[in-house]
Design a protein around this motif. Structure first.
Motif, mmCIF file in Angstrom:
data_model
loop_
_atom_site.group_PDB
_atom_site.id
_atom_site.type_symbol
_atom_site.label_atom_id
_atom_site.label_comp_id
_atom_site.label_asym_id
_atom_site.label_seq_id
_atom_site.Cartn_x
_atom_site.Cartn_y
_atom_site.Cartn_z
ATOM 1 N N PRO A 87 -8.359 -0.716 -16.155
ATOM 2 C CA PRO A 87 -8.252 -0.500 -17.268
ATOM 3 C C PRO A 87 -6.633 -0.348 -17.591
ATOM 4 N N PRO A 88 -5.552 -0.311 -18.294
ATOM 5 C CA PRO A 88 -4.775 0.540 -18.675
ATOM 6 C C PRO A 88 -4.532 1.548 -18.969
ATOM 7 N N ILE A 89 -3.101 2.251 -18.150
ATOM 8 C CA ILE A 89 -3.045 3.876 -19.074
ATOM 9 C C ILE A 89 -1.782 3.875 -19.298
ATOM 10 N N PHE A 90 -1.892 3.970 -21.288
ATOM 11 C CA PHE A 90 -0.855 4.320 -21.925
ATOM 12 C C PHE A 90 -0.226 5.437 -21.877
ATOM 13 N N GLU A 91 1.256 4.610 -22.132
ATOM 14 C CA GLU A 91 1.813 7.081 -22.311
ATOM 15 C C GLU A 91 2.868 6.806 -24.029
ATOM 16 N N VAL A 92 2.037 7.208 -24.418
ATOM 17 C CA VAL A 92 2.549 7.422 -26.090
ATOM 18 C C VAL A 92 4.052 7.450 -26.031
ATOM 19 N N GLY A 93 4.710 6.922 -26.811
ATOM 20 C CA GLY A 93 6.806 7.690 -26.752
ATOM 21 C C GLY A 93 6.760 6.403 -27.514
ATOM 22 N N GLU A 94 8.259 6.404 -27.535
ATOM 23 C CA GLU A 94 8.960 5.684 -27.690
ATOM 24 C C GLU A 94 9.089 3.962 -28.207
ATOM 25 N N GLY A 95 7.949 4.033 -26.698
ATOM 26 C CA GLY A 95 7.557 2.424 -26.722
ATOM 27 C C GLY A 95 8.394 1.563 -26.070
ATOM 28 N N GLU A 96 9.406 2.036 -25.316
ATOM 29 C CA GLU A 96 10.039 1.568 -24.803
ATOM 30 C C GLU A 96 9.549 0.631 -23.818
ATOM 31 N N SER A 97 9.342 -1.022 -24.463
ATOM 32 C CA SER A 97 8.893 -2.268 -22.808
ATOM 33 C C SER A 97 8.518 -3.167 -24.351
ATOM 34 N N PRO A 98 8.834 -4.262 -23.831
ATOM 35 C CA PRO A 98 9.045 -5.424 -24.403
ATOM 36 C C PRO A 98 8.463 -5.891 -25.444
ATOM 37 N N PHE A 99 7.147 -6.120 -25.673
ATOM 38 C CA PHE A 99 5.984 -5.766 -26.742
ATOM 39 C C PHE A 99 5.944 -5.023 -28.024
ATOM 40 N N ALA A 100 6.366 -3.314 -27.280
ATOM 41 C CA ALA A 100 5.619 -2.943 -27.774
ATOM 42 C C ALA A 100 6.611 -2.590 -28.835
ATOM 43 N N PHE A 101 6.460 -2.881 -30.182
ATOM 44 C CA PHE A 101 6.911 -3.557 -31.096
ATOM 45 C C PHE A 101 6.785 -1.937 -32.313
ATOM 46 N N ALA A 102 8.803 -1.800 -33.160
ATOM 47 C CA ALA A 102 8.350 -0.752 -34.157
ATOM 48 C C ALA A 102 7.736 -1.120 -35.021
ATOM 49 N N ARG A 103 7.887 -2.877 -35.480
ATOM 50 C CA ARG A 103 7.482 -3.610 -37.019
ATOM 51 C C ARG A 103 5.721 -4.650 -36.409
ATOM 52 N N TYR A 104 5.755 -4.512 -37.899
ATOM 53 C CA TYR A 104 5.499 -5.491 -37.687
ATOM 54 C C TYR A 104 5.641 -7.028 -37.421
ATOM 55 N N TYR A 105 5.641 -7.965 -36.431
ATOM 56 C CA TYR A 105 6.156 -9.343 -36.027
ATOM 57 C C TYR A 105 5.633 -10.737 -36.034
ATOM 58 N N GLY A 106 4.713 -10.631 -37.194
ATOM 59 C CA GLY A 106 4.325 -12.025 -37.381
ATOM 60 C C GLY A 106 4.556 -13.226 -38.613
#
Length: 292
Positions: free
Chosen positions: A242-261
């Protein structure tokens, strides 16, 4: 036999497109810097974009598919080089053209109208780092140059985030490697979904767009959307970790700050049938795990 010129086409879905066109019976010419040999049965012209007109002379094509046009300057050079020599031009554009829209539902093509887009060729597009920092704006302006000045039919294929195959961006591989090795994945407190498309489906879509008669922007994305946590949960299900998540600024490729649909209604109304992301994602994850 149709004559098709592909600018770029030496890697990823561009190379898959070249193979698809060749196998369908087209006479294919690839124009690139020649760093990778063209596949058997495909002609190669080695030049950069500045040398397009000189390298191709007065040769004519039915269609040009441009994989590597990123700025209004490059677009203007292509319009000049192919004026009077082609009937149709297909630009591989991107979901990133919608980056200024804070939407809560899939965006239609009309959300970014290239006919209304201001172009700024005088900006320092050739300065190292400038284009990378202004990628979305460069694509919007490139679309605008073609839409407003090209004397041939023009299509802008706005591709969703591409996954699967030999993805040189390494974005899915990044998550596969992190989940498998139990490294925390940076995410945001609220993670937004995005549209995706499989590399082979995008190649098929580009071939379809090259053979069609419609014009203007068209969105290309598979059905179904995922956010970064859902994507990592899928990876975890395949690895048993299972993945381990680190909540913060989300500096990873698909951690988007807005909806991208994006909406894909226009393409489907024109006759293209999309797959579902959930159907091909397991295989794409498997490829990323092998490469990680």
């Amino acid at each position: 036999m149709r004559k098709i010129c592909v600018i770029g086409g030496n890697r990823y879905f561009g190379r898959r497109l070249v193979l698809d066109l060749r196998d369908a019976g087209a006479e294919v010419t690839v124009v690139n810097r020649g760093s990778v040999p063209a596949p058997p049965g495909v002609r190669q012209v080695a030049t950069d974009r500045a040398g397009l007109a000189g390298a191709l002379g007065n040769e004519s094509f039915d269609v040009v598919v441009d994989q590597v046009c990123y700025t209004p300057v490059q677009a203007a050079a292509a319009v000049a080089a192919f004026r009077g020599h082609i009937a149709r031009y297909v630009l591989t554009s991107t979901i990133e053209v919608y980056d200024e829209h804070d939407a809560d539902a899939p965006l239609p093509e009309s959300a970014v109208d290239p006919l209304r887009q201001l172009t700024r060729p005088e900006l320092p597009w050739a300065t190292p780092g400038y284009l990378e920092a202004h990628y979305a704006e460069g694509k919007r302006q490139a679309e605008a140059v073609f839409a407003t000045t090209a004397p041939f039919a023009f299509v802008a294929v706005r591709a969703g985030h591409v996954l699967g195959g030999a993805d040189f961006t390494g974005r899915l591989r990044y998550y596969a490697d992190a989940v498998r090795h139990r490294r925390p994945v940076p995410v945001r407190s609220r993670n937004h979904r995005s549209s995706f498309i499989h590399h082979a489906e995008l190649a098929r879509f580009l071939r379809w767009a090259a053979e069609a008669t419609f014009t203007g922007p068209v969105n290309a994305r598979s059905h179904g959307e995922f956010d970064v946590t859902e994507l990592c949960d899928r990876i975890g299900a395949q690895t048993g970790a299972p993945p381990i998540f680190e909540v913060g600024e989300g500096e990873s490729p698909f951690a988007f700050a807005r909806y991208y649909g994006m909406a894909n209604d226009r393409a489907e109304a024109l006759g293209f049938s999309f797959s579902h992301t959930g159907d091909w994602l397991p295989a794409a994850i498997g490829e990323a795990l092998e490469a990680a």
